[in-house]
Design a protein around this motif. Structure first.
Motif, PDB file in Angstrom:
ATOM      1  N   TYR A 269       0.875  -1.166   0.000  1.00 10.81           N
ATOM      2  CA  TYR A 269       0.000   0.000   0.000  1.00 10.81           C
ATOM      3  C   TYR A 269       0.918   1.224   0.000  1.00 10.81           C
ATOM      4  CZ  TYR A 269      -3.334  -3.549   1.450  1.00 10.81           C
ATOM      5  OH  TYR A 269      -4.106  -4.698   1.511  1.00 10.81           O
ATOM      6  N   PRO A 270       1.173   1.826  -1.171  1.00  9.95           N
ATOM      7  CA  PRO A 270       2.219   2.844  -1.319  1.00  9.95           C
ATOM      8  C   PRO A 270       2.187   3.928  -0.243  1.00  9.95           C
ATOM      9  CG  PRO A 270       1.268   2.311  -3.452  1.00  9.95           C
ATOM     10  CD  PRO A 270       0.432   1.615  -2.424  1.00  9.95           C
ATOM     11  N   LYS A 271       3.377   4.127   0.367  1.00 11.36           N
ATOM     12  CA  LYS A 271       3.624   5.157   1.378  1.00 11.36           C
ATOM     13  C   LYS A 271       2.833   4.941   2.671  1.00 11.36           C
ATOM     14  CE  LYS A 271       4.594   8.685  -2.111  1.00 11.36           C
ATOM     15  NZ  LYS A 271       4.257  10.046  -2.617  1.00 11.36           N
ATOM     16  N   VAL A 272       2.208   3.759   2.799  1.00  7.83           N
ATOM     17  CA  VAL A 272       1.427   3.464   4.011  1.00  7.83           C
ATOM     18  C   VAL A 272       2.029   2.277   4.761  1.00  7.83           C
ATOM     19  CG1 VAL A 272      -0.834   2.905   4.965  1.00  7.83           C
ATOM     20  CG2 VAL A 272      -0.663   4.383   2.951  1.00  7.83           C
ATOM     21  N   ASN A 273       1.942   1.091   4.168  1.00  9.66           N
ATOM     22  CA  ASN A 273       2.511  -0.094   4.797  1.00  9.66           C
ATOM     23  C   ASN A 273       2.620  -1.222   3.773  1.00  9.66           C
ATOM     24  OD1 ASN A 273      -0.500  -0.562   5.010  1.00  9.66           O
ATOM     25  ND2 ASN A 273       0.272  -2.509   5.870  1.00  9.66           N
ATOM     26  N   VAL A 274       3.294  -2.269   4.174  1.00 16.36           N
ATOM     27  CA  VAL A 274       3.447  -3.477   3.356  1.00 16.36           C
ATOM     28  C   VAL A 274       3.051  -4.682   4.187  1.00 16.36           C
ATOM     29  CG1 VAL A 274       5.056  -4.948   2.084  1.00 16.36           C
ATOM     30  CG2 VAL A 274       5.326  -2.486   1.988  1.00 16.36           C
ATOM     31  N   ASP A 275       2.231  -5.559   3.595  1.00 14.68           N
ATOM     32  CA  ASP A 275       1.850  -6.827   4.232  1.00 14.68           C
ATOM     33  C   ASP A 275       2.415  -7.988   3.422  1.00 14.68           C
ATOM     34  OD1 ASP A 275       0.386  -5.358   6.052  1.00 14.68           O
ATOM     35  OD2 ASP A 275      -1.522  -5.650   4.996  1.00 14.68           O
ATOM     36  N   ILE A 276       2.894  -9.010   4.129  1.00 18.12           N
ATOM     37  CA  ILE A 276       3.333 -10.244   3.473  1.00 18.12           C
ATOM     38  C   ILE A 276       2.543 -11.403   4.064  1.00 18.12           C
ATOM     39  CG2 ILE A 276       5.253 -11.831   3.039  1.00 18.12           C
ATOM     40  CD1 ILE A 276       7.147  -9.506   3.097  1.00 18.12           C
ATOM     41  N   TRP A 277       1.769 -12.058   3.199  1.00 17.72           N
ATOM     42  CA  TRP A 277       0.944 -13.205   3.583  1.00 17.72           C
ATOM     43  C   TRP A 277       1.645 -14.505   3.165  1.00 17.72           C
ATOM     44  CZ3 TRP A 277      -4.128 -12.682   5.682  1.00 17.72           C
ATOM     45  CH2 TRP A 277      -4.607 -11.371   5.749  1.00 17.72           C
ATOM     46  N   VAL A 278       1.518 -15.540   3.995  1.00 21.25           N
ATOM     47  CA  VAL A 278       2.112 -16.847   3.702  1.00 21.25           C
ATOM     48  C   VAL A 278       1.038 -17.923   3.781  1.00 21.25           C
ATOM     49  CG1 VAL A 278       3.807 -18.574   4.417  1.00 21.25           C
ATOM     50  CG2 VAL A 278       4.371 -16.143   4.579  1.00 21.25           C
ATOM     51  N   MET A 279       0.965 -18.773   2.753  1.00 16.56           N
ATOM     52  CA  MET A 279       0.030 -19.906   2.748  1.00 16.56           C
ATOM     53  C   MET A 279       0.740 -21.117   3.351  1.00 16.56           C
ATOM     54  SD  MET A 279      -1.944 -21.687  -0.477  1.00 16.56           S
ATOM     55  CE  MET A 279      -3.538 -20.886  -0.512  1.00 16.56           C
ATOM     56  N   LYS A 280       0.444 -21.414   4.605  1.00 16.41           N
ATOM     57  CA  LYS A 280       1.180 -22.452   5.330  1.00 16.41           C
ATOM     58  C   LYS A 280       0.787 -23.863   4.905  1.00 16.41           C
ATOM     59  CE  LYS A 280       2.170 -19.540   9.300  1.00 16.41           C
ATOM     60  NZ  LYS A 280       2.092 -19.357  10.762  1.00 16.41           N
ATOM     61  N   ARG A 281      -0.469 -24.041   4.462  1.00 13.44           N
ATOM     62  CA  ARG A 281      -0.917 -25.336   3.917  1.00 13.44           C
ATOM     63  C   ARG A 281      -1.397 -25.077   2.500  1.00 13.44           C
ATOM     64  NH1 ARG A 281      -5.430 -27.495   7.606  1.00 13.44           N
ATOM     65  NH2 ARG A 281      -5.363 -29.213   6.095  1.00 13.44           N
ATOM     66  N   TYR A 282      -0.678 -25.624   1.561  1.00 10.67           N
ATOM     67  CA  TYR A 282      -0.928 -25.287   0.161  1.00 10.67           C
ATOM     68  C   TYR A 282      -2.353 -25.641  -0.258  1.00 10.67           C
ATOM     69  CZ  TYR A 282      -0.381 -24.921  -4.879  1.00 10.67           C
ATOM     70  OH  TYR A 282      -0.543 -24.556  -6.200  1.00 10.67           O
ATOM     71  N   GLY A 283      -3.000 -24.660  -0.912  1.00 17.32           N
ATOM     72  CA  GLY A 283      -4.341 -24.873  -1.422  1.00 17.32           C
ATOM     73  C   GLY A 283      -5.460 -24.646  -0.426  1.00 17.32           C
ATOM     74  N   VAL A 284      -5.121 -24.409   0.847  1.00 17.27           N
ATOM     75  CA  VAL A 284      -6.132 -24.206   1.887  1.00 17.27           C
ATOM     76  C   VAL A 284      -6.251 -22.706   2.169  1.00 17.27           C
ATOM     77  CG1 VAL A 284      -6.829 -24.732   4.257  1.00 17.27           C
ATOM     78  CG2 VAL A 284      -5.600 -26.449   2.889  1.00 17.27           C
ATOM     79  N   LEU A 291       2.265 -12.753   7.871  1.00 15.51           N
ATOM     80  CA  LEU A 291       3.550 -12.916   8.567  1.00 15.51           C
ATOM     81  C   LEU A 291       4.156 -11.570   8.933  1.00 15.51           C
ATOM     82  CD1 LEU A 291       5.849 -14.939   9.402  1.00 15.51           C
ATOM     83  CD2 LEU A 291       6.856 -14.462   7.150  1.00 15.51           C
ATOM     84  N   ILE A 292       4.083 -10.617   8.004  1.00 15.78           N
ATOM     85  CA  ILE A 292       4.708  -9.300   8.199  1.00 15.78           C
ATOM     86  C   ILE A 292       3.710  -8.210   7.836  1.00 15.78           C
ATOM     87  CG2 ILE A 292       6.496  -7.718   7.342  1.00 15.78           C
ATOM     88  CD1 ILE A 292       8.293 -10.149   6.906  1.00 15.78           C
ATOM     89  N   SER A 293       3.639  -7.187   8.688  1.00 13.77           N
ATOM     90  CA  SER A 293       2.910  -5.962   8.377  1.00 13.77           C
ATOM     91  C   SER A 293       3.747  -4.821   8.925  1.00 13.77           C
ATOM     92  CB  SER A 293       1.518  -5.973   9.010  1.00 13.77           C
ATOM     93  OG  SER A 293       0.800  -4.807   8.629  1.00 13.77           O
ATOM     94  N   THR A 294       4.348  -4.048   8.049  1.00 18.45           N
ATOM     95  CA  THR A 294       5.321  -3.052   8.489  1.00 18.45           C
ATOM     96  C   THR A 294       5.057  -1.686   7.889  1.00 18.45           C
ATOM     97  OG1 THR A 294       7.694  -2.518   8.589  1.00 18.45           O
ATOM     98  CG2 THR A 294       6.923  -3.687   6.644  1.00 18.45           C
TER      99      THR A 294
END
Length: 396
Positions: A269-284, A291-294
């Motif tokens: 989200y430009p100039k606001v924050n960055v989120d990183i999502w991780v799919m821990k069980r594939y396809g679910v 994982l990260i919101s900075t």
């Protein structure tokens, strides 16, 4: 009659936990030792052990024709040095692109229309080269896009290159869109059919997870709120769709990535924050986790592209690549970012993580491009191994 008081299967288990550099030296002990280290059992178990223990982690930095190499296993940051490594495609006319890596093999390719390709194990320093046929060219039908990816078919034990060729008309409609697959075993292309979706992010597209290549696509061109994750299975050569996380995507710049063998999604989200999502069980779908919101200014300032590369040894930090020019270690709990800079690192680069392995790449039986020089090199290499093993009495 053996100098090693243990069964071969026990010795193979021990060898599968050793570093690649040690195993390469041990190949010179004797013919029987070399045969054991080169066996499929040791090679596969060694690779699996390295992945599970997050060891033998290496980075390749690509840019133009030069390639640089860094091993992350060293605990002392100041002892790390980025070294220039020989590029198998250095003498090609066009620049070298890193398509991706899997099973310790890195795939390099020159840009269109040259299409020379190398399947390369940087740790063992061996590679196989071949040339791909050029992508289909349609004149007078609009703008053409060619997207390549690299992965592994575990059922057929075959490395594959996937090429998606799209032509978009004047009104942004798909005029031509097909997926083609190049098999290393057969050294031939195969068309798998039409692909009726627009590829949305073309800057980093080799997201190989769980036997599939993944692309961000939409049914209509440049429609961000209808983004989908398409997965191309390298075994069945069919397309399916993977659920995406629930996030507010009105202003988000989205791209896919890989982290710890899991599919991940970066939402900027430009100039606001960055989120990183991780799919821990594939396809679910419910397994998506943020994982990260900075909002760290070092990360979000002038951010154009962010890619997670690898977890640290203790799993508390993630190495992030920003704008193809900077690396940061991001601490997940403390939510702090620290610049990671090593002597010898190029100014601009694309980072590819690979696990060091003993995997050997072989061209398929269909290949007739093996020169006399290649045959002589193989013979000389075998003579050298035999010479180094002479005088040793180790028998398994």
């Amino acid at each position: 009659m053996s100098d090693v008081p243990m069964p071969p299967d026990v010795l193979a288990q021990i060898l599968s936990w050793l570093p690649v550099s040690s195993l390469l030296r041990f190949r010179s002990v004797s013919k029987s030792f070399r045969a054991l280290i080169d066996s499929d059992y040791v090679i596969s178990h060694h690779y699996n052990n390295s992945v599970q223990s997050n060891s033998s982690v290496n980075l390749i930095f690509g840019g133009d024709r030069s390639l640089h190499y860094l091993n992350l296993d060293t605990s002392d940051t100041y002892a790390n040095v980025v070294n220039k490594i020989h590029n198998p495609l250095y003498f090609a006319i066009f620049e070298t692109v890193i398509l991706g890596s899997c099973n310790g093999v890195v795939c390099l390719c020159t840009t269109e229309p040259d299409n020379e390709i190398a399947f390369w194990n940087p740790v063992v320093r061996k590679f196989k080269k071949t040339r791909l046929s050029p992508a289909k060219c349609l004149e007078g039908v609009g703008r053409g896009v060619c997207v390549k990816g690299f992965g592994y078919d575990h059922v057929r034990d075959d490395f594959k290159v996937v090429r998606l060729v799209q032509y978009v008309g004047l009104f942004k409609e798909l005029v031509y869109s097909k997926i083609e697959v190049f098999s290393l075993k057969t050294e031939a292309w195969k068309e798998t059919g039409d692909f009726n979706y627009h590829v949305c992010n073309r800057r980093y597209l080799n997201v190989y997870v769980n036997g599939c290549l993944h692309w961000l696509v939409s049914e209509k061109a440049e429609v961000k709120d209808e983004l989908m994750i398409a997965a191309f299975d390298l075994t069945t050569e069919a397309v399916r769709f993977v659920p995406k996380p629930e996030f507010v995507n009105e202003k988000a710049q989205v791209n896919l990535g890989i982290l710890g063998g899991c599919l991940c999604m970066v939402c900027n989200y430009p100039k606001v924050n960055v989120d990183i999502w991780v799919m821990k069980r594939y396809g679910v779908k419910d397994s998506w986790s943020k994982l990260i919101s900075t909002e760290d200014v070092k990360i979000i300032r002038e951010l154009d592209m962010l890619r997670p590369i690898v977890y640290s040894k203790n799993g508390r930090e993630v190495l992030l690549e920003k704008n193809f020019e900077r690396l940061y270690w991001y601490h997940i709990e403390d939510k702090t970012a620290k610049r990671f800079k090593v002597a010898g690192m190029p100014r601009l680069f694309v980072t590819e993580m690979f696990t060091g392995s003993l995997v050997q790449v072989k061209l398929g039986n269909a290949s007739r491009n093996v020169t006399n020089k290649d045959k002589n090199d193989d013979k000389n290499r075998k003579k050298k191994d035999d010479f180094l093993s002479k005088g040793f009495r180790l028998v398994l």
